[in-house]
Design a protein around this motif. Structure first.
Motif, PDB file in Angstrom:
ATOM      1  N   GLY A   1      -3.448  14.193   5.117  1.00  0.00           N
ATOM      2  CA  GLY A   1      -3.994  14.363   3.693  1.00  0.00           C
ATOM      3  C   GLY A   1      -4.423  12.952   3.461  1.00  0.00           C
ATOM      4  O   GLY A   1      -5.263  12.047   3.371  1.00  0.00           O
ATOM      5  N   TYR A   2      -2.788  12.365   3.609  1.00  0.00           N
ATOM      6  CA  TYR A   2      -2.972  10.756   3.733  1.00  0.00           C
ATOM      7  C   TYR A   2      -3.189  10.124   4.196  1.00  0.00           C
ATOM      8  O   TYR A   2      -3.662   8.407   4.062  1.00  0.00           O
ATOM      9  N   GLN A   3      -2.912  10.358   5.754  1.00  0.00           N
ATOM     10  CA  GLN A   3      -3.423   9.962   6.993  1.00  0.00           C
ATOM     11  C   GLN A   3      -5.005   9.728   6.910  1.00  0.00           C
ATOM     12  O   GLN A   3      -5.688   8.347   7.148  1.00  0.00           O
ATOM     13  N   ILE A   4      -5.672  11.055   6.823  1.00  0.00           N
ATOM     14  CA  ILE A   4      -7.332  11.031   6.784  1.00  0.00           C
ATOM     15  C   ILE A   4      -7.700   9.862   5.404  1.00  0.00           C
ATOM     16  O   ILE A   4      -8.756   8.406   5.471  1.00  0.00           O
ATOM     17  N   GLY A   5      -7.160   9.569   4.533  1.00  0.00           N
ATOM     18  CA  GLY A   5      -6.791   9.279   3.200  1.00  0.00           C
ATOM     19  C   GLY A   5      -7.175   7.448   3.713  1.00  0.00           C
ATOM     20  O   GLY A   5      -7.709   6.477   2.834  1.00  0.00           O
ATOM     21  N   LEU A   6      -6.412   7.444   4.074  1.00  0.00           N
ATOM     22  CA  LEU A   6      -5.784   5.521   3.780  1.00  0.00           C
ATOM     23  C   LEU A   6      -7.082   4.931   5.581  1.00  0.00           C
ATOM     24  O   LEU A   6      -7.389   3.899   5.237  1.00  0.00           O
ATOM     25  N   LEU A   7      -7.241   6.120   6.282  1.00  0.00           N
ATOM     26  CA  LEU A   7      -8.149   5.886   7.178  1.00  0.00           C
ATOM     27  C   LEU A   7      -9.417   5.412   6.919  1.00  0.00           C
ATOM     28  O   LEU A   7      -9.969   4.505   7.467  1.00  0.00           O
ATOM     29  N   ASP A   8      -9.444   6.220   6.330  1.00  0.00           N
ATOM     30  CA  ASP A   8     -10.876   6.995   5.245  1.00  0.00           C
ATOM     31  C   ASP A   8     -11.034   4.776   4.123  1.00  0.00           C
ATOM     32  O   ASP A   8     -12.711   4.838   4.114  1.00  0.00           O
ATOM     33  N   THR A   9     -10.561   4.993   3.880  1.00  0.00           N
ATOM     34  CA  THR A   9     -10.214   3.528   2.667  1.00  0.00           C
ATOM     35  C   THR A   9     -10.338   2.861   3.629  1.00  0.00           C
ATOM     36  O   THR A   9     -11.352   1.315   3.407  1.00  0.00           O
ATOM     37  N   VAL A  10      -9.370   2.167   4.192  1.00  0.00           N
ATOM     38  CA  VAL A  10      -9.939   1.088   5.783  1.00  0.00           C
ATOM     39  C   VAL A  10     -11.084   0.842   6.359  1.00  0.00           C
ATOM     40  O   VAL A  10     -11.812  -0.045   6.642  1.00  0.00           O
TER      41      VAL A  10
ATOM     42  N   GLU B   1       2.436   7.136  -1.587  1.00  0.00           N
ATOM     43  CA  GLU B   1       2.533   6.122  -2.653  1.00  0.00           C
ATOM     44  C   GLU B   1       2.451   4.558  -2.670  1.00  0.00           C
ATOM     45  O   GLU B   1       1.426   3.943  -2.342  1.00  0.00           O
ATOM     46  N   ARG B   2       3.837   4.128  -1.788  1.00  0.00           N
ATOM     47  CA  ARG B   2       4.132   3.125  -1.262  1.00  0.00           C
ATOM     48  C   ARG B   2       3.069   2.653  -0.638  1.00  0.00           C
ATOM     49  O   ARG B   2       2.681   0.898  -0.456  1.00  0.00           O
ATOM     50  N   GLN B   3       2.543   3.570   0.154  1.00  0.00           N
ATOM     51  CA  GLN B   3       1.449   2.557   1.366  1.00  0.00           C
ATOM     52  C   GLN B   3       0.111   2.719   1.095  1.00  0.00           C
ATOM     53  O   GLN B   3      -0.157   1.508   1.561  1.00  0.00           O
TER      54      GLN B   3
END
Lengths: 333, 268
Positions: free
Chosen positions: B172-181, B143-145
């Motif tokens: 899950g967070y890895q893919i979510g973060l990179l998808d957003t970026v 969440e902090r990331q």
């Protein structure tokens, strides 16, 4: 603000001269409206209120504000909850100057202002020494800075102890100065502090958002465009000027600069845009009440002010901390 | 618009880390920097961000050295996601995200136009609207990331530097973060430079990979060019098997236990 006004009114009215609440305010109003001739008070009573009590109340507020502002500044820039105005050795530097002056009997070499001027000067020189010690390739490491401060502080503290032990005849005088007091001060001391607060407070406020970003870490702050080294230097110099000014007038009054910013942080949260102005007001109120107690509890004898600040500050702080931990399950930044 | 690194040299505690690295980064591209531990990937990123100065060499934005661009001006164009994320401070999510507006503020903290819509949008894009009043120290690492990324969004940069953004995040967070970026990068035409530890993630998201090894660029180009088993073996000292991603076709590495290569100088 309201609390400050109420505290001022109360403190002005409490004192050992046996004047009533109405007497005090009658005198003040009479002086303000310029109608002293119809007054039923003696010149002595008027002097107690305007020369002694009013100036002391204002001085309490200013010294408290200086120390609390400086504490907030140091805590923000050093990102260390134990930082206070004396962490970087400013107070020890001032004490060495003052102790030397007292030891060699030079109190009047430059007139009434000898001790404040010398204490102020040696305090500033000490900070410059600490900064010089901890600087490498133009960068001040926070950890090195704090360590240098601690080292210089103990070194200079030893000097003060040495001078205290060398001067059997005037031991009390040096110790008395170090313990801090706002007795026997005058309007001149008030005038001396006003410019420091007027300059340092706006500067610290201008840097308050930068201090918020600092709490995320120096790199985060730098990535958002904060000029890290300049911010550290400016905030430290402003805080030191405030500390040195307060110490040179009042001696070393502990606890206020450490605890008031923490109290304010517990109440308003971690935002320095609020902490800085409210710390100034809170420091003023805190010091005012501490000094009012100091001069009245054992009246006409005065308690050392530093003793009172710690005695009433520590339990209050412990209570707030305990309450916050119960509410949130942790302290957090 | 482009970012140019010219003959960047850097030292860490007296030992040379980067020996004259040069590269041109163009807008609207996603660059992945890969390489073994301690090879100077983060050092290079700190130098590209303008916060650390190289011992020799110049980084320039459109021909202007970044050391000449004032702090806030640079921060309006270039934002950095730090390694390790945000510390557990007592500020609320919304307050921290709003800090990203700092480079757009004058010294009184005011802005030319109201920043609230920008902050609202970043909070909703990152799925933080419901967490906005929580304190940072009450959030999980993932969440902090997301808060850190929302803070970069309100900074509205043209260039985004990410230092190991997916470390410590679950898949899950890895893919979510990179998808957003990547969605953000494609929508605004950003230049993204990311230091990535995970070679397979790097190969799936980056347009170009830059492999750092022994202080210089060992290989650079499309993921297909750089993810060559021989190049990878030379850098990491382990033999790998290359396959194609069944959906995207991106090159993906399979590791082999016991396949340490004999001819490298790596010791564990």
């Amino acid at each position: 603000m309201l609390l400050l006004a109420v505290s001022m009114i109360a403190s002005l009215s409490i004192g050992s001269a046996g004047l009533s609440f109405l007497d005090v305010w009658g005198i003040l109003l009479g002086q303000l409206t310029g109608m002293p001739e119809g007054a039923e008070w003696t010149a002595g009573e008027i002097a107690v209120v305007t020369q002694v009590r009013l100036s002391r109340v204002l001085l309490d507020i200013l010294v408290g504000a200086c120390l609390a502002l400086a504490g907030a500044g140091f805590q923000g820039v050093l990102r260390n909850p134990l930082a206070d105005p004396y962490t970087l050795g400013v107070a020890s530097g001032s004490s060495v100057g003052a102790a030397a002056i007292i030891l060699f009997g030079l109190q009047l070499a430059l007139g009434l202002w000898t001790i404040p001027l010398v204490a102020f000067g040696t305090g500033i020189v000490t900070l410059l020494g600490v900064i010089w010690l901890s600087r490498s390739r133009g960068v001040m490491q926070i950890e090195t800075l704090i360590l240098s401060g601690v080292i210089i502080q103990s070194f200079l503290g030893a000097f003060v102890s040495l001078m205290v032990s060398m001067s059997e005849g005037v031991v009390n005088q040096i110790l008395f100065w170090i313990m801090g007091s706002l007795a026997m001060k005058s309007w001149e001391h008030v005038y001396m502090l006003v410019p420091f607060v007027c300059v340092a407070m706006p500067v610290l406020l201008a840097y308050s958002q930068a201090l918020n970003l600092f709490s995320l870490g120096e790199r985060h702050a730098a990535n958002l465009g904060v000029r890290v080294e300049r911010t550290k230097l400016v905030v430290m110099i402003m805080s030191t000027l405030l500390t040195a000014a307060a110490v040179s007038v009042s001696g070393v009054i502990g606890f206020v600069g450490l605890v008031v910013p923490h109290l304010i942080r517990l109440i308003v949260g971690p935002d320095y845009r609020l902490i800085i102005p409210i710390s100034a007001i809170g420091g003023g109120i805190f010091m005012l009440w501490a000094d009012t107690l100091a001069r009245n509890v054992l009246s006409p004898k005065e308690l050392p002010l530093g003793v009172v600040t710690a005695l009433i500050g520590a339990p209050f702080f412990a209570y707030l901390l305990h309450r916050k931990m119960k509410l949130e399950g942790g302290v957090g930044g | 618009m482009s970012m140019l690194a010219e003959k960047i040299w850097a030292e860490r505690q007296g030992a040379p880390v980067l020996n004259g690295v040069s590269y041109e980064f163009r807008m609207n591209r996603f660059y992945g920097i890969i390489g073994p531990n301690g090879v100077g990937k983060s050092t290079l990123l700190h130098i590209l961000s303008g916060v650390d100065a190289p011992s020799r060499g110049v980084v320039s934005l459109d021909g202007q050295p970044i050391s000449d661009i004032a702090g806030k001006t640079l921060a309006r164009r270039l934002a950095v996601l730090q390694q390790g994320g945000l510390p557990a401070v007592g500020f609320s999510v919304r307050e921290v995200v709003a800090m990203g507006r700092f480079p757009h503020q004058n010294w009184l903290g005011g802005e030319a136009s109201d920043p609230e819509p920008i902050i609202e949008e970043a909070l909703s894009v990152m799925g933080l609207a419901e967490l906005q009043n929580r304190k940072l120290h009450q959030l999980s690492g993932g969440e902090r990331q997301r808060v850190a990324l929302a803070k970069l969004m309100v900074q509205q940069p043209d260039i985004l530097l990410l230092d190991e953004p997916t470390t410590y995040l679950d898949i899950g967070y890895q893919i979510g973060l990179l998808d957003t970026v990547r969605a953000w990068q494609q929508e605004k035409g950003l230049l993204v430079i990311a230091v990535l530890h995970d070679l397979n993630l790097a190969a799936m998201y980056a347009d170009e990979l830059i492999a750092l090894h022994k202080g210089s660029i060992a290989a650079a180009g499309t993921p297909e060019e750089v993810m060559d088993p021989l190049i990878i073996e030379d850098m990491y000292g382990t033999r790998t098997i290359m396959i194609k991603h069944p959906v995207s076709g991106a090159p993906q590495l399979m590791l082999q236990p016991g396949a340490r290569s004999g001819h490298t100088d790596r010791r564990v």
